[in-house]
Design a protein around this motif. Structure first.
Motif, PDB file in Angstrom:
ATOM      1  N   PRO A   1      63.258  61.265  53.720  1.00  0.00           N
ATOM      2  CA  PRO A   1      63.361  62.729  53.732  1.00  0.00           C
ATOM      3  C   PRO A   1      64.793  63.253  53.617  1.00  0.00           C
ATOM      4  CG  PRO A   1      62.807  61.899  55.912  1.00  0.00           C
ATOM      5  CD  PRO A   1      62.725  60.743  54.974  1.00  0.00           C
ATOM      6  N   GLU A   2      65.774  62.466  53.995  1.00  0.00           N
ATOM      7  CA  GLU A   2      67.163  62.923  53.971  1.00  0.00           C
ATOM      8  C   GLU A   2      67.886  62.562  52.678  1.00  0.00           C
ATOM      9  OE1 GLU A   2      68.345  65.057  56.198  1.00  0.00           O
ATOM     10  OE2 GLU A   2      66.321  64.947  57.037  1.00  0.00           O
ATOM     11  N   ARG A   3      67.177  61.981  51.734  1.00  0.00           N
ATOM     12  CA  ARG A   3      67.803  61.628  50.460  1.00  0.00           C
ATOM     13  C   ARG A   3      68.250  62.903  49.742  1.00  0.00           C
ATOM     14  NH1 ARG A   3      66.374  57.246  45.974  1.00  0.00           N
ATOM     15  NH2 ARG A   3      68.120  57.773  44.643  1.00  0.00           N
ATOM     16  N   PRO A   4      69.460  62.916  49.192  1.00  0.00           N
ATOM     17  CA  PRO A   4      69.934  64.120  48.502  1.00  0.00           C
ATOM     18  C   PRO A   4      69.235  64.326  47.156  1.00  0.00           C
ATOM     19  CG  PRO A   4      71.559  62.366  48.321  1.00  0.00           C
ATOM     20  CD  PRO A   4      70.470  61.859  49.230  1.00  0.00           C
TER      21      PRO A   4
ATOM     22  N   MET B   1      63.602  52.390  39.173  1.00  0.00           N
ATOM     23  CA  MET B   1      64.582  52.003  38.155  1.00  0.00           C
ATOM     24  C   MET B   1      65.549  53.141  37.840  1.00  0.00           C
ATOM     25  SD  MET B   1      62.633  49.591  35.448  1.00  0.00           S
ATOM     26  CE  MET B   1      60.894  49.879  35.688  1.00  0.00           C
ATOM     27  N   ALA B   2      65.054  54.359  37.807  1.00  0.00           N
ATOM     28  CA  ALA B   2      65.900  55.512  37.513  1.00  0.00           C
ATOM     29  C   ALA B   2      66.663  55.979  38.757  1.00  0.00           C
ATOM     30  CB  ALA B   2      65.049  56.650  36.950  1.00  0.00           C
ATOM     31  N   ASP B   3      66.255  55.495  39.920  1.00  0.00           N
ATOM     32  CA  ASP B   3      66.891  55.845  41.201  1.00  0.00           C
ATOM     33  C   ASP B   3      66.839  57.345  41.483  1.00  0.00           C
ATOM     34  OD1 ASP B   3      68.030  55.176  43.632  1.00  0.00           O
ATOM     35  OD2 ASP B   3      70.083  55.207  42.850  1.00  0.00           O
ATOM     36  N   VAL B   4      65.664  57.944  41.223  1.00  0.00           N
ATOM     37  CA  VAL B   4      65.489  59.366  41.504  1.00  0.00           C
ATOM     38  C   VAL B   4      65.234  59.578  42.996  1.00  0.00           C
ATOM     39  CG1 VAL B   4      64.645  59.837  39.174  1.00  0.00           C
ATOM     40  CG2 VAL B   4      62.991  59.374  40.991  1.00  0.00           C
ATOM     41  N   SER B   5      65.509  60.783  43.454  1.00  0.00           N
ATOM     42  CA  SER B   5      65.301  61.116  44.869  1.00  0.00           C
ATOM     43  C   SER B   5      63.825  61.239  45.214  1.00  0.00           C
ATOM     44  CB  SER B   5      65.983  62.437  45.219  1.00  0.00           C
ATOM     45  OG  SER B   5      67.364  62.312  45.138  1.00  0.00           O
ATOM     46  N   CYS B   6      63.076  61.796  44.265  1.00  0.00           N
ATOM     47  CA  CYS B   6      61.653  62.008  44.509  1.00  0.00           C
ATOM     48  C   CYS B   6      60.931  62.220  43.194  1.00  0.00           C
ATOM     49  CB  CYS B   6      61.430  63.212  45.430  1.00  0.00           C
ATOM     50  SG  CYS B   6      62.064  64.776  44.784  1.00  0.00           S
TER      51      CYS B   6
END
Length: 109
Positions: free
Chosen positions: A20-23, A61-66
């Motif tokens: 939840p705290e991922r930017p 793989m894309a390292d997205v936040s959500c």
């Protein structure tokens, strides 16, 4: 903005909330998984209507936040399982993709 703040601001449904705290630093809209893999930015919110298990792999793989499933799309059972296994933030919204992208853009401006 964090994923949790994004959920609150957009009224998103959290199907799975591992970080939840991922930017969240931007957004990307796309449904062609190979295209998203090469173009979505790190820490962005990825908006899509795709709901199969490959979405979780591409998100990693894309390292997205959500991942935000738009248009009221529900994750299939395999996607939900993979999101839980891989700790992918998987969210949803009833807005159409364009409206969701516009709202995200306003929040991040």
């Amino acid at each position: 903005m964090t994923v949790q703040e994004l959920i609150h601001s957009m009224g998103l449904t959290a199907f799975h909330l591992a970080q939840p705290e991922r930017p969240v630093s931007g957004g990307y809209v796309g449904d062609l998984l190979s295209w998203v893999m090469g173009r979505a930015g790190q820490d962005c919110a990825w908006l899509t209507i795709m709901s199969n298990q490959n979405v979780a792999a591409v998100a990693l793989m894309a390292d997205v936040s959500c991942v935000i499933l738009t248009e009221g799309v529900q994750p299939d059972a395999d996607l939900l399982r993979r999101a839980q296994e891989k700790e992918v933030n998987l969210l949803g919204v009833g807005l159409d993709t364009f409206a969701a992208a516009c709202r995200l853009g306003q929040l991040l401006a």
